[in-house]
Design a protein around this motif. Sequence first.
Motif, mmCIF file in Angstrom:
data_model
loop_
_atom_site.group_PDB
_atom_site.id
_atom_site.type_symbol
_atom_site.label_atom_id
_atom_site.label_comp_id
_atom_site.label_asym_id
_atom_site.label_seq_id
_atom_site.Cartn_x
_atom_site.Cartn_y
_atom_site.Cartn_z
ATOM 1 N N THR A 113 84.369 -11.316 -15.761
ATOM 2 C CA THR A 113 83.834 -11.086 -17.094
ATOM 3 C C THR A 113 82.424 -11.662 -17.102
ATOM 4 O O THR A 113 82.095 -12.541 -16.301
ATOM 5 C CB THR A 113 84.687 -11.774 -18.164
ATOM 6 O OG1 THR A 113 84.835 -13.157 -17.812
ATOM 7 C CG2 THR A 113 86.068 -11.132 -18.255
ATOM 8 N N LYS A 114 81.611 -11.149 -17.986
ATOM 9 C CA LYS A 114 80.222 -11.592 -18.035
ATOM 10 C C LYS A 114 80.152 -12.939 -18.747
ATOM 11 O O LYS A 114 80.353 -13.027 -19.951
ATOM 12 C CB LYS A 114 79.394 -10.544 -18.763
ATOM 13 C CG LYS A 114 77.910 -10.837 -18.788
ATOM 14 C CD LYS A 114 77.192 -9.675 -19.449
ATOM 15 C CE LYS A 114 75.833 -10.101 -19.937
ATOM 16 N NZ LYS A 114 75.218 -9.039 -20.744
ATOM 17 N N GLN A 115 79.943 -13.984 -17.957
ATOM 18 C CA GLN A 115 79.763 -15.334 -18.501
ATOM 19 C C GLN A 115 78.506 -15.895 -17.863
ATOM 20 O O GLN A 115 78.494 -16.187 -16.674
ATOM 21 C CB GLN A 115 80.944 -16.234 -18.135
ATOM 22 C CG GLN A 115 82.305 -15.755 -18.576
ATOM 23 C CD GLN A 115 83.382 -16.678 -18.024
ATOM 24 O OE1 GLN A 115 83.495 -17.818 -18.452
ATOM 25 N NE2 GLN A 115 84.130 -16.205 -17.058
ATOM 26 N N ILE A 116 77.453 -16.021 -18.645
ATOM 27 C CA ILE A 116 76.171 -16.466 -18.111
ATOM 28 C C ILE A 116 75.721 -17.711 -18.879
ATOM 29 O O ILE A 116 75.628 -17.685 -20.105
ATOM 30 C CB ILE A 116 75.101 -15.365 -18.232
ATOM 31 C CG1 ILE A 116 75.553 -14.096 -17.495
ATOM 32 C CG2 ILE A 116 73.766 -15.850 -17.669
ATOM 33 C CD1 ILE A 116 74.721 -12.876 -17.783
ATOM 34 N N LEU A 154 66.379 -20.125 -17.094
ATOM 35 C CA LEU A 154 67.382 -20.170 -16.025
ATOM 36 C C LEU A 154 68.645 -19.448 -16.467
ATOM 37 O O LEU A 154 69.145 -19.683 -17.575
ATOM 38 C CB LEU A 154 67.708 -21.621 -15.667
ATOM 39 C CG LEU A 154 66.528 -22.528 -15.307
ATOM 40 C CD1 LEU A 154 67.003 -23.951 -15.059
ATOM 41 C CD2 LEU A 154 65.774 -21.996 -14.098
ATOM 42 N N PHE A 155 69.152 -18.592 -15.606
ATOM 43 C CA PHE A 155 70.362 -17.823 -15.885
ATOM 44 C C PHE A 155 71.345 -18.033 -14.736
ATOM 45 O O PHE A 155 71.005 -17.781 -13.579
ATOM 46 C CB PHE A 155 70.046 -16.325 -15.982
ATOM 47 C CG PHE A 155 69.200 -15.934 -17.166
ATOM 48 C CD1 PHE A 155 69.771 -15.309 -18.264
ATOM 49 C CD2 PHE A 155 67.832 -16.174 -17.172
ATOM 50 C CE1 PHE A 155 68.997 -14.937 -19.358
ATOM 51 C CE2 PHE A 155 67.042 -15.812 -18.254
ATOM 52 C CZ PHE A 155 67.626 -15.187 -19.357
ATOM 53 N N SER A 164 82.339 -5.279 -6.118
ATOM 54 C CA SER A 164 81.591 -4.401 -7.031
ATOM 55 C C SER A 164 81.427 -5.036 -8.400
ATOM 56 O O SER A 164 80.377 -4.915 -9.048
ATOM 57 C CB SER A 164 82.289 -3.047 -7.157
ATOM 58 O OG SER A 164 82.190 -2.331 -5.949
ATOM 59 N N SER A 165 82.461 -5.728 -8.849
ATOM 60 C CA SER A 165 82.406 -6.407 -10.139
ATOM 61 C C SER A 165 81.358 -7.518 -10.115
ATOM 62 O O SER A 165 80.592 -7.700 -11.079
ATOM 63 C CB SER A 165 83.783 -6.977 -10.486
ATOM 64 O OG SER A 165 83.756 -7.655 -11.726
ATOM 65 N N LYS A 201 73.768 -7.360 -11.958
ATOM 66 C CA LYS A 201 72.979 -6.296 -12.595
ATOM 67 C C LYS A 201 72.857 -6.553 -14.095
ATOM 68 O O LYS A 201 71.773 -6.414 -14.688
ATOM 69 C CB LYS A 201 73.634 -4.937 -12.338
ATOM 70 C CG LYS A 201 72.800 -3.761 -12.804
ATOM 71 C CD LYS A 201 73.421 -2.440 -12.388
ATOM 72 C CE LYS A 201 72.504 -1.283 -12.772
ATOM 73 N NZ LYS A 201 73.074 0.020 -12.376
ATOM 74 N N ASP A 202 73.957 -6.957 -14.717
ATOM 75 C CA ASP A 202 73.941 -7.284 -16.154
ATOM 76 C C ASP A 202 73.041 -8.485 -16.430
ATOM 77 O O ASP A 202 72.348 -8.529 -17.454
ATOM 78 C CB ASP A 202 75.360 -7.591 -16.655
ATOM 79 C CG ASP A 202 76.225 -6.346 -16.801
ATOM 80 O OD1 ASP A 202 75.674 -5.229 -16.738
ATOM 81 O OD2 ASP A 202 77.446 -6.497 -16.971
ATOM 82 N N THR A 203 73.083 -9.470 -15.541
ATOM 83 C CA THR A 203 72.244 -10.660 -15.714
ATOM 84 C C THR A 203 70.767 -10.280 -15.675
ATOM 85 O O THR A 203 69.973 -10.725 -16.519
ATOM 86 C CB THR A 203 72.551 -11.711 -14.626
ATOM 87 O OG1 THR A 203 73.956 -11.996 -14.627
ATOM 88 C CG2 THR A 203 71.785 -12.991 -14.860
#
Length: 207
Positions: free
Chosen positions: A3-6, A47-48, A74-75, A81-83
């Motif tokens: 999951t996207k957690q940044i 910073l990410f 791939s995930s 890519k999302d970051t």
Amino acid sequence: MHTKQIIQTGKQTGEATKALVMVHGRGGSAEDILGLANYLPVNDFALFAPQATNNTWYPYSFLTPPKENEPWLSSALAVLKDTVADVQATGIKTENIYFLGFSQGACLTLEFVTRNATKYGGVVAFTGGLIGDKIYDQNYAGDFAGTPVFIGTSDPDPHVPVERVHATAEILSGMHAKVTKKIYKNMGHTISQDEINLVNELIFKEL
């Protein structure tokens, strides 16, 4: 699947003109890798740091056939890519986006930027190489246009054969990255002060 957690820290977006995407290794965390920023001249950077589900980007060695690391690989690439999209959405240009990864995070970082080669600010891979049981040239496209890249590793390293580091540097150089490769005898699976000094000089130097 990830999951996207940044975790975002450093200079506030909107103020920052440069960003550093930091990718942790197997068993590590976004918080861990962000700690490295204390040793880098990145006070002016946003910073990410994306966080892998269960602290692992993909289950097996990076030298395993890629399909065996799916769907996690791939995930993981999609998370990067999302970051990058999040960074760009703040108004930071691609040529001012920098990447840094350690170990599994270095492998993932190298795989991502080489699949999406363009002019970046710089790429730092502490102990890593392109992913797969062999090099899959067909996955790689674009032109680094002189992007500075640093790859450092130990010889030997328990996870990353030095041959893969050499092959990776060759591919990136062929795509017009300005690659600095440093092989340390019996350094172990770690990040050395010499590597920090080199990336500060080669990648994060004041432009």
